[in-house]
Design an enzyme around this catalytic site. Structure first.
Site, short mmCIF file in Angstrom:
data_model
loop_
_atom_site.label_atom_id
_atom_site.label_comp_id
_atom_site.label_asym_id
_atom_site.label_seq_id
_atom_site.Cartn_x
_atom_site.Cartn_y
_atom_site.Cartn_z
N LEU A 66 2.36 -2.50 0.99
CA LEU A 66 1.01 -2.82 0.56
C LEU A 66 0.72 -1.99 -0.70
O LEU A 66 1.19 -0.87 -0.83
CB LEU A 66 -0.03 -2.48 1.63
CG LEU A 66 -0.02 -3.31 2.92
CD1 LEU A 66 -1.04 -2.76 3.91
CD2 LEU A 66 -0.29 -4.78 2.64
N ASP A 67 -0.05 -2.57 -1.62
CA ASP A 67 -0.46 -1.81 -2.80
C ASP A 67 -1.17 -0.53 -2.39
O ASP A 67 -1.78 -0.46 -1.31
CB ASP A 67 -1.40 -2.64 -3.68
CG ASP A 67 -0.70 -3.81 -4.35
OD1 ASP A 67 0.54 -3.82 -4.39
OD2 ASP A 67 -1.40 -4.72 -4.83
N LYS A 68 -1.13 0.45 -3.26
CA LYS A 68 -1.71 1.76 -2.94
C LYS A 68 -3.17 1.67 -2.52
O LYS A 68 -3.60 2.32 -1.57
CB LYS A 68 -1.56 2.69 -4.15
CG LYS A 68 -1.99 4.12 -3.89
CD LYS A 68 -1.70 5.00 -5.09
CE LYS A 68 -2.10 6.43 -4.84
NZ LYS A 68 -1.77 7.31 -6.00
N THR A 70 -4.73 -1.02 -1.37
CA THR A 70 -4.94 -2.00 -0.30
C THR A 70 -4.80 -1.34 1.07
O THR A 70 -3.85 -0.60 1.32
CB THR A 70 -3.94 -3.16 -0.42
OG1 THR A 70 -4.07 -3.76 -1.70
CG2 THR A 70 -4.18 -4.21 0.65
#
Length: 250
Positions: A66-68, A70
């Protein structure tokens, strides 16, 4: 507006406190925002989900990222068999994921599909739509709740490209709140609450200080074929944002 000082990982983070599902093969956590999935090359290397997980579980492996910024459901495999099992499901697009996002604008999305190829920019920090060189990407969107100037959207990615949901929502003129990379404006309480009074000589801060995107559900098969469906509750900042919209902007 510089929000960097607010974009910090929680202190004294314990991976065990993040667990929302665990069995002999998998651990599913509710990832908090501002914690990278993997160690970052340039930033503080002392904290990542993988490092925290290995301190607690030993030889464990991330099954996806997951993106940082998110938050939400993130799966880790406890053994090679479990990792291969889920990797094959990702490869065959059999894993079902559902994200929730708060976007700019009031929209009626009734199973709206975006089928636009994505290419990563040279610096690797963002993506763009590229019909010639981009990789296949597909996302389906549904309106969960429409407010006066914002919308809570359910996002179902069919493929799993970098920043796919964010750039596809931008293509629908519905960029995610607090996502300046893809045209998303900040959201302030003064925009939605009547008779809002800001204290003199104080700067109003956005209701959420990161990309308003949350990995809400994940659905996959266990090693023995059992279907697992795990839901990650909203973190505090996302829940407050939605509650304020419901209270003042419905």
């Amino acid at each position: 507006m510089d929000l960097s000082k607010f974009k910090k990982a929680p202190k004294n983070l314990d991976i065990k406190d993040l667990v929302i599902f665990e069995n002999e093969h998998y651990v599913v956590i509710n990832k908090p925002p501002f914690v990278p999935s993997l160690d970052e090359r340039t930033a503080d290397k002392s904290l990542s989900i993988l490092k925290l997980a290995r301190e607690a579980y030993g030889d464990i492996q991330l099954c996806h990222r997951l993106d940082k910024e998110t938050s939400g459901a993130l799966v880790l495999a406890k053994n090679p068999e479990a990792y291969r099992n889920l990797a094959m499901q990702f490869e065959h697009r059999e894993v079902q994921k559902e994200y929730h996002a708060v976007v700019n604008g009031a929209h009626d999305f009734d199973s709206i599909g975006v089928f636009l190829p994505i290419a990563i920019l040279k610096d690797g920090t963002a993506v763009r739509i590229d019909r010639q060189k981009g990789k296949l990407a597909e996302t389906i969107f549904f309106t969960l709740q429409k407010f006066q100037r914002h919308t809570l959207v359910r996002c179902v990615p069919i493929t799993g490209r970098m920043h796919q949901i964010r750039v596809h929502l931008q293509c629908l003129n519905a960029p995610i709140v607090c996502d300046p990379t893809y045209g998303g404006d900040y959201i302030f309480l003064s925009q939605i609450k009547r008779k809002f009074n800001l204290k003199a000589e104080s700067e109003e801060l956005p209701l959420i200080k990161r990309v308003a995107l949350h990995a809400h559900k994940i659905h996959f098969r266990d090693v023995d074929g059992t279907v697992l469906s795990i839901t990650a509750p909203y973190p505090n900042d996302f829940e407050v944002l939605v509650n304020q919209l419901v209270k003042f902007s419905s």
